[in-house]
Design a protein around this motif. Structure first.
Motif, short mmCIF file in Angstrom:
data_model
loop_
_atom_site.label_atom_id
_atom_site.label_comp_id
_atom_site.label_asym_id
_atom_site.label_seq_id
_atom_site.Cartn_x
_atom_site.Cartn_y
_atom_site.Cartn_z
N SER A 199 0.83 -1.20 0.00
CA SER A 199 0.00 0.00 0.00
C SER A 199 0.86 1.26 0.00
O SER A 199 1.74 1.42 0.84
N LEU B 45 -4.62 5.20 3.92
CA LEU B 45 -6.06 5.15 4.16
C LEU B 45 -6.50 6.35 4.99
O LEU B 45 -7.64 6.81 4.88
N ASN C 270 -8.58 4.40 -3.21
CA ASN C 270 -8.70 3.41 -2.14
C ASN C 270 -10.09 2.78 -2.07
O ASN C 270 -10.26 1.71 -1.47
N LEU D 263 -11.05 -1.82 8.42
CA LEU D 263 -12.15 -1.08 7.79
C LEU D 263 -12.81 -0.10 8.75
O LEU D 263 -13.29 0.96 8.30
N LEU E 168 -11.93 -5.57 0.09
CA LEU E 168 -11.61 -6.05 1.43
C LEU E 168 -12.89 -6.37 2.21
O LEU E 168 -12.94 -7.34 2.97
N ARG E 169 -13.93 -5.56 2.01
CA ARG E 169 -15.22 -5.83 2.68
C ARG E 169 -15.78 -7.17 2.19
O ARG E 169 -16.32 -7.94 2.99
N LEU F 210 -11.00 -0.99 -0.70
CA LEU F 210 -11.79 -1.18 0.51
C LEU F 210 -13.04 -2.02 0.21
O LEU F 210 -13.46 -2.84 1.04
#
Length: 339
Positions: free
Chosen positions: A220, A224, A246, A336, A253-254, A250
């Motif tokens: 990364s 964030l 991003n 998150l 990732l969720r 994200l």
């Protein structure tokens, strides 16, 4: 014991030199086997150089190929370089070095806010083209070696386009790294493309293929969180881009977190869906210190600083987070909601 991993490499202009440092250190660890690479923008360039080097001569050749890539990037001076500025490149590079980190603007940046890259018509040249064409695409596109995926954004539809195999041409790499305010859109076939970061920075879903390992290391370079509120036009636009870039990551990732929860609760039969483990290498402290201008101005000093920071971050991961490869990744829920 060999640990098979996938790499997901973010884009971020000159800040991609951080990933150069990360890869340089990971390549020294012979316990890690890189099975898949998904890259966007600078991450796509890093991924292509990494694969080309690995196929050409293994780990040491890959390190040297990455060195060559970033030495060439450092010679550009500024991604927003306008045609008439080429004659003044030595003077502009001196100015850039002398003022790097002191002023929130550059002469190239001021000119780029006035002129569109399309204003130069046929005379405009992509500054990355000579660098991209220097890669050996017989290695970049090869069926063996790490699977490589390169993402770009379709200008008309806004949808992500993932290139793989023989579709990873010089044009595909330039499309993935096409900064809309600095570069003309890259046409491939009948479609035009911009930077892949708008649709996937980087795209994780290509790494879900059954033959690839379940561990994904995300490198990364777009923080964030930024503690300081941006207050200059350049910094405001940069933060807007970071949030946009991003957002897709994200979202993925969720989805990974949701699937893992369903598997853990027994609501999905084990093996029906891939239980991806995510790891992350980053240095948000450094990225918060750097200016938006530095993303577009790859001075040799900046690139070397980022490389060293990337090596240090990779070492910290190997000392700590690498123990989770094959068993557990980061707490995505915590990232998150509290990242």
């Amino acid at each position: 014991m060999t640990l098979r991993i996938n790499l997901a490499l973010q884009g971020g202009g000159a800040h991609g030199a951080f990933t150069w440092g990360v890869l340089d250190r990971l390549l020294e660890d012979e316990t890690l086997e890189i099975a898949g690479i998904s890259g966007t923008s600078a991450g796509a360039l890093n991924g292509a150089a990494l694969k080309a080097g690995l196929r050409a001569g293994g780990r040491e050749a890959a390190r040297k190929r990455l060195d060559r890539l970033w030495d060439q990037v450092g010679e550009i001076g500024d991604f927003r370089m306008l045609p008439w500025m080429q004659a003044f490149l030595p003077m502009l590079r001196f100015w850039q070095t002398a003022t790097d980190g002191l002023l929130p603007f550059s002469p190239q940046g001021m000119a780029a806010q006035i002129y569109s890259p399309y204003a130069w018509g046929e005379s405009w040249r992509n500054p990355l083209e000579p660098i991209v064409r220097d890669l050996d695409f017989s290695h970049v596109c090869a069926a063996d070696g790490p699977s490589l995926f390169v993402s770009a954004t379709n200008v008309r539809t806004g949808k992500i386009k993932v290139f793989e195999g023989e579709a990873i041409t010089p044009e595909a790499l330039m499309a993935s790294a096409c900064l809309p305010t600095a570069f003309q859109a890259v046409r491939i076939g009948t479609e035009d493309y911009w930077d892949g970061g708008y649709a996937g920075n980087p795209a994780l879903f290509p790494l879900y293929e059954p033959a690839l390992p379940e561990d994904i290391i995300v490198v990364s370079i777009n923080p964030l969180r930024r503690d300081a509120i941006p207050d200059t036009p350049m910094e405001i636009q940069n933060r807007i881009n970071e949030i946009s870039f991003n957002a897709s990551l994200l979202g993925e990732l969720r989805a990974i977190n949701f699937v893992r929860r369903l598997i853990d609760e027994g609501r999905i039969e084990a093996g029906r869906m891939k239980a991806v483990r995510v790891h992350m290498i980053s240095d948000d402290t450094l990225m918060n210190e750097l200016t938006a201008t530095s993303k577009l101005s790859p001075s040799p000093y900046l690139l070397e600083r980022l490389k060293l920071a990337g090596r240090a971050a990779a070492q910290a991961f190997l000392d700590d987070g690498a123990q989770g490869i094959g068993s557990c990744g980061i707490d995505i829920h915590d990232l998150l909601h509290h990242g």
